[in-house]
Motif scaffolding. Structure first.
Motif, PDB file in Angstrom:
ATOM      1  N   ASP A 168       5.246   2.285 -10.316  1.00  0.00           N
ATOM      2  CA  ASP A 168       5.338   1.572 -11.592  1.00  0.00           C
ATOM      3  C   ASP A 168       4.736   2.399 -12.727  1.00  0.00           C
ATOM      4  OD1 ASP A 168       2.775   1.314 -10.573  1.00  0.00           O
ATOM      5  OD2 ASP A 168       2.529  -0.782 -11.175  1.00  0.00           O
ATOM      6  N   VAL A 169       3.636   3.086 -12.453  1.00  0.00           N
ATOM      7  CA  VAL A 169       3.027   3.959 -13.457  1.00  0.00           C
ATOM      8  C   VAL A 169       3.965   5.122 -13.762  1.00  0.00           C
ATOM      9  CG1 VAL A 169       1.025   5.406 -14.014  1.00  0.00           C
ATOM     10  CG2 VAL A 169       0.719   3.314 -12.662  1.00  0.00           C
ATOM     11  N   LEU A 170       4.573   5.665 -12.731  1.00  0.00           N
ATOM     12  CA  LEU A 170       5.520   6.771 -12.900  1.00  0.00           C
ATOM     13  C   LEU A 170       6.677   6.368 -13.811  1.00  0.00           C
ATOM     14  CD1 LEU A 170       6.814   9.519 -12.055  1.00  0.00           C
ATOM     15  CD2 LEU A 170       7.918   8.238 -10.200  1.00  0.00           C
ATOM     16  N   GLU A 171       7.247   5.206 -13.591  1.00  0.00           N
ATOM     17  CA  GLU A 171       8.412   4.800 -14.373  1.00  0.00           C
ATOM     18  C   GLU A 171       8.052   4.625 -15.848  1.00  0.00           C
ATOM     19  OE1 GLU A 171      12.248   1.805 -14.145  1.00  0.00           O
ATOM     20  OE2 GLU A 171      10.610   1.581 -12.696  1.00  0.00           O
ATOM     21  N   PHE A 180       0.827  -1.205   0.000  1.00  0.00           N
ATOM     22  CA  PHE A 180       0.000   0.000   0.000  1.00  0.00           C
ATOM     23  C   PHE A 180       0.862   1.256   0.000  1.00  0.00           C
ATOM     24  CE2 PHE A 180      -2.246   3.448   2.081  1.00  0.00           C
ATOM     25  CZ  PHE A 180      -3.510   3.403   1.525  1.00  0.00           C
ATOM     26  N   TRP A 181       1.828   1.298   0.916  1.00  0.00           N
ATOM     27  CA  TRP A 181       2.586   2.521   1.107  1.00  0.00           C
ATOM     28  C   TRP A 181       3.703   2.710   0.093  1.00  0.00           C
ATOM     29  CZ3 TRP A 181       0.329   6.174   3.528  1.00  0.00           C
ATOM     30  CH2 TRP A 181      -0.488   5.924   4.629  1.00  0.00           C
ATOM     31  N   THR A 182       4.333   1.630  -0.368  1.00  0.00           N
ATOM     32  CA  THR A 182       5.457   1.788  -1.296  1.00  0.00           C
ATOM     33  C   THR A 182       5.028   1.739  -2.749  1.00  0.00           C
ATOM     34  OG1 THR A 182       6.032  -0.575  -1.504  1.00  0.00           O
ATOM     35  CG2 THR A 182       6.953   0.638   0.384  1.00  0.00           C
ATOM     36  N   THR A 183       3.814   1.318  -3.038  1.00  0.00           N
ATOM     37  CA  THR A 183       3.306   1.101  -4.405  1.00  0.00           C
ATOM     38  C   THR A 183       4.285   0.240  -5.208  1.00  0.00           C
ATOM     39  OG1 THR A 183       4.206   3.177  -5.351  1.00  0.00           O
ATOM     40  CG2 THR A 183       2.002   3.266  -4.387  1.00  0.00           C
ATOM     41  N   THR A 184       4.889  -0.735  -4.536  1.00  0.00           N
ATOM     42  CA  THR A 184       5.767  -1.701  -5.189  1.00  0.00           C
ATOM     43  C   THR A 184       5.395  -3.097  -4.699  1.00  0.00           C
ATOM     44  OG1 THR A 184       7.489  -1.862  -3.479  1.00  0.00           O
ATOM     45  CG2 THR A 184       7.646  -0.013  -5.025  1.00  0.00           C
ATOM     46  N   ASN A 185       6.046  -4.087  -5.287  1.00  0.00           N
ATOM     47  CA  ASN A 185       5.881  -5.466  -4.825  1.00  0.00           C
ATOM     48  C   ASN A 185       7.101  -5.945  -4.043  1.00  0.00           C
ATOM     49  OD1 ASN A 185       3.271  -5.959  -5.952  1.00  0.00           O
ATOM     50  ND2 ASN A 185       4.225  -6.095  -7.969  1.00  0.00           N
ATOM     51  N   LYS A 186       7.884  -5.008  -3.513  1.00  0.00           N
ATOM     52  CA  LYS A 186       9.039  -5.384  -2.709  1.00  0.00           C
ATOM     53  C   LYS A 186       8.584  -6.101  -1.448  1.00  0.00           C
ATOM     54  CE  LYS A 186      12.152  -1.652  -4.182  1.00  0.00           C
ATOM     55  NZ  LYS A 186      13.126  -2.540  -4.833  1.00  0.00           N
ATOM     56  N   THR A 187       9.350  -7.097  -1.040  1.00  0.00           N
ATOM     57  CA  THR A 187       9.027  -7.821   0.187  1.00  0.00           C
ATOM     58  C   THR A 187       9.647  -7.096   1.379  1.00  0.00           C
ATOM     59  OG1 THR A 187      11.025  -9.195   0.135  1.00  0.00           O
ATOM     60  CG2 THR A 187       9.096  -9.988  -1.102  1.00  0.00           C
ATOM     61  N   PRO A 188       9.114  -7.332   2.576  1.00  0.00           N
ATOM     62  CA  PRO A 188       9.730  -6.731   3.762  1.00  0.00           C
ATOM     63  C   PRO A 188      11.210  -7.077   3.897  1.00  0.00           C
ATOM     64  CG  PRO A 188       7.544  -7.540   4.308  1.00  0.00           C
ATOM     65  CD  PRO A 188       7.830  -7.991   2.898  1.00  0.00           C
ATOM     66  N   GLU A 189      11.588  -8.307   3.580  1.00  0.00           N
ATOM     67  CA  GLU A 189      12.990  -8.697   3.709  1.00  0.00           C
ATOM     68  C   GLU A 189      13.873  -7.943   2.723  1.00  0.00           C
ATOM     69  OE1 GLU A 189      16.192 -10.255   5.426  1.00  0.00           O
ATOM     70  OE2 GLU A 189      14.125 -10.520   6.142  1.00  0.00           O
ATOM     71  N   GLU A 190      13.408  -7.736   1.492  1.00  0.00           N
ATOM     72  CA  GLU A 190      14.171  -6.952   0.518  1.00  0.00           C
ATOM     73  C   GLU A 190      14.381  -5.529   1.017  1.00  0.00           C
ATOM     74  OE1 GLU A 190      12.900  -8.865  -3.820  1.00  0.00           O
ATOM     75  OE2 GLU A 190      11.575  -7.414  -2.852  1.00  0.00           O
ATOM     76  N   ILE A 191      13.357  -4.966   1.613  1.00  0.00           N
ATOM     77  CA  ILE A 191      13.442  -3.594   2.105  1.00  0.00           C
ATOM     78  C   ILE A 191      14.386  -3.507   3.292  1.00  0.00           C
ATOM     79  CG2 ILE A 191      12.101  -1.773   3.248  1.00  0.00           C
ATOM     80  CD1 ILE A 191       9.765  -2.569   1.397  1.00  0.00           C
ATOM     81  N   PHE A 192      14.351  -4.495   4.167  1.00  0.00           N
ATOM     82  CA  PHE A 192      15.252  -4.534   5.319  1.00  0.00           C
ATOM     83  C   PHE A 192      16.709  -4.560   4.852  1.00  0.00           C
ATOM     84  CE2 PHE A 192      17.720  -6.868   8.508  1.00  0.00           C
ATOM     85  CZ  PHE A 192      17.401  -6.186   9.666  1.00  0.00           C
TER      86      PHE A 192
END
Length: 597
Positions: free
Chosen positions: A583-586, A286-298
């Motif tokens: 994703d729309v922005l890119e 919701f907040w990042t508008t990406t499909n990144k996982t929590p572990e990837e972000i960590f």
């Protein structure tokens, strides 16, 4: 999930900004628009305002100023679910492949938003209807003070507020009922947050209605009001405060203290709650508008913390400080020379000075500037203790300025090395004020896009603008640059601690220690920040994720376009279509870069 329309940012503001460009309504090409899609956009926007009248008020649309829906009730949630489903079905009945590139942007934005709203409903987030950081009980104080987005210019405005305030009692009762449902379902807030909420409620309980923040509009009657209207409204406001508003806050405060606090949890993250792991993954999307996982972000956060720490070491060496980085942090926090201010006015003047210094250079890297006026205000006393600095957007017609709120509970404790320059760039110019004002002023956008806020874009932009400091003529003082690095480090730390709190079992105290070990922040500030992440899982991730994407795109286009790359043109294109999912922005920016070739 109206939370995306609530933003909290940092700092103070200045004189009105005037436009040096043509009307931004000309900045978005709307040729080859699909009439059916345009009609759907318009109908969606109009129907949405009926559900969320506070959004209309914030946009300067006063048609629903007498309304305050019980938006945490099961009836309301069911109605909005049907609303989202109806428009998603109608949208998907239109062939996306047949649309112009511009219409595809609007299509993609609305489709994603409708889907993410529907995805969140089964999590029953209404069982925690508010906390210490945001929610209607705090927003009501801002709205009813006479200085917020609800206007108090006409007799009707005053009567509208009285009707709106009367509905708050129903909302408050529902909030208590929802909290009780949360207790039964094992979905409760941490105790450390609840103890902050209780005084927030109690501070709005007064014996003398004339001492209430909600009496503010009575003290500011327009001169053209008749004596009869003034008398009637004065008595009506006193009655509303005494019989409706104060009892509602007292009831909520008593409930939180006597019933909810004993049931609150000692854990910090939502991962321990039923479906907590799934809910956090949803919040990340919701907040990042990406499909990144929590572990990837960590993992990304840990890398950024290490990189920025190297930059900080270089500043420490530059100023000749002897000692390790932690000792340097303590020096920045403890040395009396970094606390030069005596009054809140001194702090505000310092921010005005920053504005004066960047003005000439802003004109070099931005072709378009907002028409919306801009003001600096100190955060209201009733919420100052738990508030972060924030930006509240102005109205689209310019009748209400964008407001830059900064909490200054004690000016003598306001640290000059806290990143004042980067704070101003982020919250004011060219950060939130530019992005949100230009978006609202662009009448060529579909209305739902003019007033939408996606945190990864909006907060990402504001954080990206902090990196423009040297191009804008600030960060010349190494201590101010250290402050800017501190702000960047702060956002990198968020990637680590937010994920760790909610998925790795970190305690509040562990997260506070990690923050204080890696940035020059006082314990009080670290506590407020960590408790914010506990209250609003995932939101703090959006800043760094968005800023990294913008930097990535800028670097890519600088390399691809060479001397054809214009930073001002890049900024104009970025801001042109409003708050887009990343994703729309890119896709949009890639098309722009291809056209430059």
């Amino acid at each position: 999930m109206k939370k995306r329309y609530l933003i909290w940012f940092a700092a103070l503001a200045l004189a009105a900004c005037t436009s040096k460009s043509t009307d931004t309504s000309q900045t978005t090409a709307m040729t080859e628009t699909n009439p059916k899609l345009t009609k759907l956009f318009d109908e969606y926007y109009e129907e949405r305002l009926k559900f969320f009248p506070l959004e209309a008020t914030s946009q300067g649309d006063n048609r629903y100023n007498d309304q305050l829906p019980n938006d945490i009730s099961q009836e309301f949630i069911g109605q909005t679910k049907s609303f989202y489903e109806k428009y998603l079905s109608q949208l998907q009945a239109i062939s996306r492949d047949s649309l112009s590139d511009q219409d595809k942007i609007g299509y993609d934005v609305l489709e994603r938003d409708l889907k993410i709203q529907l995805e969140g409903i089964p999590f029953h987030t209404e069982e925690i209807p508010f906390q210490q950081f945001w929610g209607l009980p705090l927003q009501m104080g801002m709205l009813g003070s006479g200085d917020g987005s609800h206007p108090f210019h006409s007799v009707k405005d005053y009567d509208d507020w009285l009707k709106r305030a009367a509905s708050f009692t129903v909302w408050a009762d529902t909030a208590i009922g929802n909290f009780k449902k949360g207790i039964a379902d094992g979905v409760v807030l941490p105790k450390s947050l609840v103890v902050k909420m209780i005084p927030q409620m109690n501070d709005l309980v007064v014996a003398d209605p004339t001492k209430s923040i909600f009496y503010g509009p009575v003290n500011k009657f327009p001169e053209d009001f008749s004596d009869a209207d003034k008398t009637r409204l004065t008595e009506a406001f006193k009655k509303a405060i005494t019989t409706q508003i104060v009892p509602a806050y007292k009831k909520m405060g008593d409930f939180l203290k006597n019933e909810y606090l004993p049931k609150a949890r000692t854990t910090s993250g939502i991962g321990v709650l039923p479906k907590g792991k799934e809910l956090y993954a949803y919040y990340v999307r919701f907040w990042t508008t990406t499909n990144k996982t929590p572990e990837e972000i960590f993992e990304l956060g840990e890398k950024e913390v290490a990189r920025i720490k190297g930059e900080m070491e270089a500043v420490k060496t530059q100023v000749g400080f002897k000692g390790d980085l932690k000792a340097f942090f303590d020096h920045l926090k403890d040395d009396p020379k970094f606390y030069p201010y005596k009054t809140p006015e001194d702090v505000l003047k310092a921010f005005q000075n920053i504005h004066d210094r960047i003005k000439p250079n802003v004109a070099k890297i931005f072709n378009k500037t907002p028409k919306t006026p801009f003001e600096i205000r100190r955060t209201e006393a009733f919420r100052e203790a738990s508030a972060s600095a924030e930006y509240q957007p102005g109205s689209a017609d310019g009748s209400r300025p964008g407001i830059f709120y900064v909490p200054i509970p004690d000016a003598k404790k306001f640290n000059v090395t806290s990143g004042m320059e980067s704070l101003f760039l982020h919250e004011a110019i060219p950060g939130h004020h530019y992005q949100m004002s230009l978006q609202q002023e662009n009448t060529a956008l579909p209305k739902f896009m003019r007033f939408m806020f996606n945190s990864a874009y909006g907060e990402g932009w504001a954080l990206y603008t902090e990196s423009l400091g040297k191009e804008l003529g600030v960060y010349t003082d190494p201590y101010q640059y250290m402050g800017a690095l501190g702000d960047e480090m702060h956002r990198a730390i968020r990637l680590v601690v937010d994920v760790a709190i909610h998925t790795k079992g970190w305690t509040r105290e562990q997260a506070i220690k990690y923050m204080m070990d890696n940035e020059p922040i006082a314990e009080q500030g670290a506590v407020a920040e960590i408790e914010r992440y506990m209250a609003v899982p995932g939101q703090a991730l959006s800043y760094k994720i968005g800023a990294l994407k913008i930097r990535e795109l800028r670097a890519k286009y600088e390399k691809e376009l060479g001397n054809k790359f214009s930073l001002a043109a890049f900024h104009d294109e970025f801001l042109k279509d409003g708050c887009l999912p990343l994703d729309v922005l890119e896709r949009k920016m890639d098309a722009w870069a291809a056209a430059q070739k």
